[in-house]
Scaffold this motif. Structure first.
Motif, PDB file in Angstrom:
ATOM      1  N   GLU A   1       1.182  -1.420  -0.352  1.00 31.46           N
ATOM      2  CA  GLU A   1       0.339  -0.140   0.670  1.00 31.46           C
ATOM      3  C   GLU A   1       0.897   1.666   0.460  1.00 31.46           C
ATOM      4  OE1 GLU A   1      -3.303   1.148  -0.257  1.00 31.46           O
ATOM      5  OE2 GLU A   1      -1.744   3.284   0.147  1.00 31.46           O
TER       6      GLU A   1
ATOM      7  N   SER B   1      -9.737   4.370  -0.076  1.00 24.57           N
ATOM      8  CA  SER B   1      -9.817   5.555  -0.226  1.00 24.57           C
ATOM      9  C   SER B   1     -12.043   4.952   0.607  1.00 24.57           C
ATOM     10  CB  SER B   1     -11.154   5.771  -1.486  1.00 24.57           C
ATOM     11  OG  SER B   1     -10.070   5.886  -2.940  1.00 24.57           O
TER      12      SER B   1
ATOM     13  N   SER C   1     -18.596   1.888  -3.536  1.00 27.04           N
ATOM     14  CA  SER C   1     -17.747   0.767  -2.969  1.00 27.04           C
ATOM     15  C   SER C   1     -18.805  -1.054  -2.232  1.00 27.04           C
ATOM     16  CB  SER C   1     -17.680   1.585  -1.388  1.00 27.04           C
ATOM     17  OG  SER C   1     -18.707   1.575  -0.940  1.00 27.04           O
TER      18      SER C   1
HETATM   19  C1  LIG Z   1     -13.954  11.986  -0.965  1.00 28.19           C
HETATM   20  C2  LIG Z   1     -14.153  10.708  -1.641  1.00 28.19           C
HETATM   21  C3  LIG Z   1     -16.343  10.156  -0.799  1.00 28.19           C
HETATM   22  C4  LIG Z   1     -16.673   9.186  -1.603  1.00 28.19           C
HETATM   23  N1  LIG Z   1     -17.958   8.432  -0.832  1.00 28.19           N
HETATM   24  C5  LIG Z   1     -18.056   7.403  -0.953  1.00 28.19           C
HETATM   25  C6  LIG Z   1     -19.229   6.743  -0.042  1.00 28.19           C
HETATM   26  O1  LIG Z   1     -19.725   7.274   0.726  1.00 28.19           O
HETATM   27  N2  LIG Z   1     -19.801   5.686  -0.688  1.00 28.19           N
HETATM   28  C7  LIG Z   1     -19.294   4.169  -1.619  1.00 28.19           C
HETATM   29  O2  LIG Z   1     -19.653   3.938  -1.932  1.00 28.19           O
HETATM   30  N3  LIG Z   1     -17.747   5.321  -2.118  1.00 28.19           N
HETATM   31  C8  LIG Z   1     -17.398   6.092  -1.956  1.00 28.19           C
HETATM   32  N4  LIG Z   1     -16.075   6.620  -2.778  1.00 28.19           N
HETATM   33  C9  LIG Z   1     -15.701   5.658  -3.572  1.00 28.19           C
HETATM   34  C10 LIG Z   1     -15.673   4.663  -3.050  1.00 28.19           C
HETATM   35  O3  LIG Z   1     -14.137   5.055  -2.237  1.00 28.19           O
HETATM   36  C11 LIG Z   1     -14.147   4.274  -4.299  1.00 28.19           C
HETATM   37  O4  LIG Z   1     -15.363   3.821  -5.158  1.00 28.19           O
HETATM   38  C12 LIG Z   1     -13.475   2.799  -3.577  1.00 28.19           C
HETATM   39  O5  LIG Z   1     -12.849   3.382  -2.180  1.00 28.19           O
HETATM   40  C13 LIG Z   1     -12.637   2.077  -5.005  1.00 28.19           C
HETATM   41  O6  LIG Z   1     -11.980   1.116  -4.198  1.00 28.19           O
HETATM   42  P1  LIG Z   1     -11.052   0.549  -4.901  1.00 28.19           P
HETATM   43  O7  LIG Z   1     -10.573  -1.007  -4.132  1.00 28.19           O
HETATM   44  O8  LIG Z   1     -10.870   0.645  -6.154  1.00 28.19           O
HETATM   45  O9  LIG Z   1      -9.799   1.876  -4.246  1.00 28.19           O
HETATM   46  P2  LIG Z   1      -9.575   2.387  -3.414  1.00 28.19           P
HETATM   47  O10 LIG Z   1     -10.178   1.823  -1.786  1.00 28.19           O
HETATM   48  O11 LIG Z   1      -9.689   3.776  -3.901  1.00 28.19           O
HETATM   49  O12 LIG Z   1      -8.286   2.409  -3.039  1.00 28.19           O
HETATM   50  C14 LIG Z   1      -6.713   1.685  -4.038  1.00 28.19           C
HETATM   51  C15 LIG Z   1      -5.763   1.637  -3.218  1.00 28.19           C
HETATM   52  O13 LIG Z   1      -4.557   1.646  -4.007  1.00 28.19           O
HETATM   53  C16 LIG Z   1      -3.501   2.165  -3.124  1.00 28.19           C
HETATM   54  N5  LIG Z   1      -2.381   2.454  -4.332  1.00 28.19           N
HETATM   55  C17 LIG Z   1      -2.513   3.317  -5.776  1.00 28.19           C
HETATM   56  N6  LIG Z   1      -1.623   2.872  -6.531  1.00 28.19           N
HETATM   57  C18 LIG Z   1      -1.020   2.741  -5.579  1.00 28.19           C
HETATM   58  C19 LIG Z   1       0.651   2.042  -5.836  1.00 28.19           C
HETATM   59  N7  LIG Z   1       1.160   1.861  -6.825  1.00 28.19           N
HETATM   60  N8  LIG Z   1       0.878   1.217  -5.302  1.00 28.19           N
HETATM   61  C20 LIG Z   1       0.686   0.219  -3.733  1.00 28.19           C
HETATM   62  N9  LIG Z   1      -0.380   1.514  -3.627  1.00 28.19           N
HETATM   63  C21 LIG Z   1      -1.098   2.098  -4.483  1.00 28.19           C
HETATM   64  C22 LIG Z   1      -3.917   3.558  -2.802  1.00 28.19           C
HETATM   65  O14 LIG Z   1      -3.020   4.784  -2.266  1.00 28.19           O
HETATM   66  C23 LIG Z   1      -5.165   3.230  -2.245  1.00 28.19           C
HETATM   67  O15 LIG Z   1      -5.475   2.935  -1.100  1.00 28.19           O
HETATM   68  C24 LIG Z   1     -15.917   7.896  -1.971  1.00 28.19           C
HETATM   69  C25 LIG Z   1     -14.308   8.019  -3.008  1.00 28.19           C
HETATM   70  C26 LIG Z   1     -13.470   9.253  -2.632  1.00 28.19           C
HETATM   71  C27 LIG Z   1     -12.553   9.483  -2.741  1.00 28.19           C
END
Ligand SMILES: Cc1cc2nc3c(=O)[nH]c(=O)nc-3n(C[C@H](O)[C@H](O)[C@H](O)COP(=O)(O)OP(=O)(O)OC[C@H]3O[C@@H](n4cnc5c(N)ncnc54)[C@H](O)[C@@H]3O)c2cc1C
Length: 515
Positions: free
Chosen positions: A66, A131, A496
């Motif tokens: 991470e 996120s 999410s």
């Molecule tokens: C401000 C905000 C509010 C939101 N509110 C909501 C909500 O209320 N309800 C909802 O359903 N969704 C919400 N979302 C959206 C939701 O958080 C995302 O859709 C969801 O978290 C995406 O999940 P994911 O597993 O695709 O990626 P993420 O949760 O974004 O996780 C990706 C992870 O990979 C890590 N990463 C990236 N690149 C690298 C790399 N090269 N090497 C190592 N680590 C890396 C990042 O640091 C991060 O920790 C919100 C998003 C934001 C930004």
């Protein structure tokens, strides 16, 4: 089923493989520095957290890489910086804040990151929990009808509804805002929002939220630092009211004893090492972002969960640099914003618009004659009294795309903000606002703003880059388990829950396959 090699066995087998094909120089790094682990998960957001827990429970040794740091809630209530006094903890490696006002800060590995594209600005989290650290906690399941406007029939909605959505909810434990909290002055905007919807004849209701409302009660009682009640959301909640993934899925994964999370490890390269194994190269950084070491790992199973932008960028780089030669030309395509739009309505009296978070109510106008939409109410620190801020979502078509820029060595993002479908969604939102405004004698404070999204989706989508379970075409042991899988929209819901449910489904499939 899973053959676990220890590090010594791995180095021996690497040397044997090299010798057998006469390449003594083959991957010198494999002989000296590679750390072998059965499974690697890149990223610890929703997809990564689900994958980690299920791998750990299956007894598979796993490392989670991470890029961000851990954020432990403290008794003093000072883990995160606040909107009022932001510092480096607010923002990922930037000299200024990136939301609301641009305030100078120390460059630090903070929680909120931005990706500026052509036609769109994308917000995303960074840290253990992804996120979910910065999210609003909305845990929202799409309807079956709208689900199939986005997803292929190879995904059985009834199975998601019966098995995987409940499985995620059993861990996130979302619940609706209790009435005693909704009735406090902090949540005035939420109440006005519900009243305005009722007057306009629109269906409105409370949302399921990954929030511990007992902690919100303690905030109200003065026993915890005020955070949710004063509208903090995007820099984290100091009271601990937000059920972010580090406090459920990821802590459960670590408790299996099989999963190790390595924060502050930024993955730069993924490549095929030898048959059916992958090498992952990353930079270990300190909290100021300076590289302090470079590390490489080799694994048998690789799970990509760096989020839509992060995963797509890693895959594009691997394709351009030829480190994953069997990737197809669909990588980077079918990207979308989930139809996100911010709006604000001027009312006739006080609204307490900077208080009462996270936003816990929704108007569902799924029978809007132009296009289905939903509107959620949200607190924002820059909204003036008498105004309520809203956040709309629609079904965005996956018309955006990412390409690899070899000079910056990063992905460029393109979004056709004026496409016919985006114009249709804008008209649909305006139509609903007109209903609200004419029933309540309110007016739009400013034009609807489609310039940013917090819901990037796509880039390595099901049916294009991956099969229906996230297995990357051409690579039996390479999986995408995050928002990159989803073609642009989660059908008028925040994504999410659907990302996590699809990851649960993929992990079931992976763990039940024969080899
Ligand atoms: C401000 C905000 C509010 C939101 N509110 C909501 C909500 O209320 N309800 C909802 O359903 N969704 C919400 N979302 C959206 C939701 O958080 C995302 O859709 C969801 O978290 C995406 O999940 P994911 O597993 O695709 O990626 P993420 O949760 O974004 O996780 C990706 C992870 O990979 C890590 N990463 C990236 N690149 C690298 C790399 N090269 N090497 C190592 N680590 C890396 C990042 O640091 C991060 O920790 C919100 C998003 C934001 C930004």
């Amino acid at each position: 089923m899973y053959r676990v090699l220890n590090r010594r066995q791995f180095v021996q087998s690497s040397l044997a493989a090299a010798a057998s094909i006469g390449l003594s120089s083959l991957r010198a790094s494999a002989q000296k520095a590679d750390e072998y682990i059965e499974a690697i998960v890149i990223g610890s957001g929703f997809g990564g957290a689900v994958a980690s827990l299920r791998l750990g429970q299956a007894g598979i040794e796993t490392i989670v890489l991470e890029r961000g740091r851990r954020w432990q809630i403290t008794d003093a209530g000072d883990t995160f910086s606040t909107y009022q006094k932001p510092d480096g903890r607010s923002t990922w490696l930037s000299p200024t804040t990136i939301v609301f006002d641009s305030v100078p800060i120390d460059v630090y590995t903070g929680v909120l990151d931005v990706k500026r594209g052509d036609g769109i600005i994308v917000y995303r989290g960074a840290g253990v929990g992804g996120s979910s650290l910065v999210y609003n906690g909305v845990t929202y399941q799409p309807t079956q009808e709208l689900f199939y406007q986005v997803f292929p029939r190879t995904i059985n909605y009834e199975e998601l509804d019966r098995v995987y959505y409940p499985r995620v909810r059993s861990i996130l434990k979302p619940s609706q805002i209790p009435d005693d909290i909704l009735q406090t002055n902090y949540y005035l905007s939420s109440r006005i929002f519900l009243e305005q919807a009722a007057k306009a004849g629109l269906k409105a209701r409370k949302l399921d939220m990954a929030v511990d409302w007992n902690i919100v009660r303690q905030e109200i009682a003065g026993q915890k630092v005020p955070s949710a009640i004063i509208g903090q959301v995007y820099y984290g909640l100091n009271s601990g009211a937000k059920n972010s993934l580090d406090r459920n899925y990821l802590s459960m994964a670590e408790a299996t004893g099989k999963v190790e999370i390595r924060p502050l490890h930024v993955v730069t390269t993924i490549e095929e090492s030898d048959k059916e194994r992958f090498r992952i190269v990353c930079n270990q950084i300190n909290e100021q972002g300076t590289v302090i070491a470079q590390k490489s790992f080799v694994c048998r199973y690789l799970f990509l969960a760096a989020g839509s932008i992060g995963t797509t960028e890693l895959l594009l780089r691997a394709k351009v640099n030829g480190t994953l030669r069997r990737l197809n030309n669909q990588v980077g395509k079918f990207w979308g914003t989930n139809g996100d739009a911010v709006g604000a309505v001027i009312t006739n009296g006080p609204t307490n618009p900077t208080q009462g978070g996270p936003g816990a109510t929704v108007i569902e106008h799924l029978d809007n004659p132009i296009a289905p939409i939903v509107i959620e109410q949200l607190p924002f620190p820059i909204v003036p009294e008498d105004v309520i801020a809203f956040f709309g979502q629609a079904i965005a078509k996956p018309e955006g795309y990412l390409t690899y820029n070899t000079s910056t060595q990063s992905a460029d993002l393109f979004w056709p903000s004026n496409s016919a479908n985006n114009q249709k969604n804008a008209q649909a939102l305006e139509y609903t606002y007109q209903l609200l405004n004419s029933a309540n004698s309110t007016t739009l404070a400013q034009p609807l703003d489609f310039s940013s999204t917090a819901h990037p989706l796509g880039g390595a989508t099901i049916g294009a880059v991956c099969d229906t379970y996230g297995q990357v075409y051409g690579y039996r042991n390479l999986f995408v388990v995050d928002g990159s899988l989803i073609p642009g929209s989660t059908a008028c819901t925040n994504p999410s829950l659907t990302i996590a449910a699809l990851a649960e489904r993929s992990m079931d499939r992976f763990l039940n396959r024969s080899t």
